[in-house]
Design an enzyme around this catalytic site. Sequence first.
Site, PDB file in Angstrom:
ATOM      1  N   HIS A  99      19.553  77.009  27.187  1.00 31.29           N
ATOM      2  CA  HIS A  99      20.967  77.145  26.814  1.00 31.29           C
ATOM      3  C   HIS A  99      21.165  78.402  25.980  1.00 31.29           C
ATOM      4  CE1 HIS A  99      18.980  74.941  23.555  1.00 31.29           C
ATOM      5  NE2 HIS A  99      19.838  75.531  22.732  1.00 31.29           N
ATOM      6  N   HIS A 101      23.764  80.155  23.016  1.00 31.15           N
ATOM      7  CA  HIS A 101      24.803  79.905  22.013  1.00 31.15           C
ATOM      8  C   HIS A 101      25.806  81.050  22.065  1.00 31.15           C
ATOM      9  CE1 HIS A 101      22.541  76.847  19.526  1.00 31.15           C
ATOM     10  NE2 HIS A 101      21.537  77.402  20.170  1.00 31.15           N
TER      11      HIS A 101
HETATM   12  P1  AMP Z   1      18.756  74.993  19.756  1.00 34.40           P
HETATM   13  O1  AMP Z   1      18.216  75.061  18.361  1.00 34.40           O
HETATM   14  O2  AMP Z   1      18.966  76.363  20.351  1.00 34.40           O
HETATM   15  O3  AMP Z   1      17.939  74.091  20.658  1.00 34.40           O
HETATM   16  O4  AMP Z   1      20.193  74.377  19.595  1.00 34.40           O
HETATM   17  C1  AMP Z   1      20.599  73.144  20.121  1.00 34.40           C
HETATM   18  C2  AMP Z   1      22.073  72.993  19.841  1.00 34.40           C
HETATM   19  O5  AMP Z   1      22.551  71.879  20.554  1.00 34.40           O
HETATM   20  C3  AMP Z   1      22.425  72.781  18.350  1.00 34.40           C
HETATM   21  O6  AMP Z   1      23.324  73.777  17.917  1.00 34.40           O
HETATM   22  C4  AMP Z   1      23.072  71.372  18.366  1.00 34.40           C
HETATM   23  O7  AMP Z   1      24.118  71.270  17.431  1.00 34.40           O
HETATM   24  C5  AMP Z   1      23.547  71.266  19.790  1.00 34.40           C
HETATM   25  N1  AMP Z   1      23.681  69.877  20.285  1.00 34.40           N
HETATM   26  C6  AMP Z   1      22.762  68.890  20.208  1.00 34.40           C
HETATM   27  N2  AMP Z   1      23.241  67.765  20.775  1.00 34.40           N
HETATM   28  C7  AMP Z   1      24.481  68.051  21.231  1.00 34.40           C
HETATM   29  C8  AMP Z   1      25.497  67.311  21.898  1.00 34.40           C
HETATM   30  N3  AMP Z   1      25.339  66.008  22.210  1.00 34.40           N
HETATM   31  N4  AMP Z   1      26.665  67.929  22.204  1.00 34.40           N
HETATM   32  C9  AMP Z   1      26.847  69.236  21.872  1.00 34.40           C
HETATM   33  N5  AMP Z   1      25.928  69.993  21.248  1.00 34.40           N
HETATM   34  C10 AMP Z   1      24.766  69.417  20.920  1.00 34.40           C
END
Ligand code: AMP
Length: 115
Positions: A99, A101
């Site tokens: 993913h 950001h």
């Molecule tokens: P990363 O550290 O790049 O893996 O970031 C994962 C991101 O996913 C974080 O910013 C979380 O806040 C976000 N996240 C986790 N669960 C959900 C969810 N159910 N819906 C939307 N965002 C999420």
Amino acid sequence: MDECVFCKIVSGEINNEQIMESENFIVIKDISPKVKGHSLVISKNHYTTFLDMPSEIYEELLTTVKTAASKIIKEVDADGFNLIMNNGETAGQIVPHVHWHILPRKKGDGFKIDI
Ligand code: AMP
């Protein structure tokens, strides 16, 4: 990928605030936004990191990011944006499903990236 939170979002098993979708990606609002409009571009198929993602969908990814970022910037009246991806636990990846950001930026928003 039964336990993957992003696979569950893609399948509709977990609710989310979707901004847009393309053939291979969805764009949703981050559940815990670092700035107003913080969003995630998520592949519909499960790939752990960027290195696992097939090159055939690179162009679609960039188009999806560009379309989503333009939309979000307008929505929150941002001046710019950061595009960040974490690959692997050591690099800060918490959800092991590829993913990106999108972080819309405004002057004085207090968010800092030291790079
Ligand atoms: P990363 O550290 O790049 O893996 O970031 C994962 C991101 O996913 C974080 O910013 C979380 O806040 C976000 N996240 C986790 N669960 C959900 C969810 N159910 N819906 C939307 N965002 C999420």
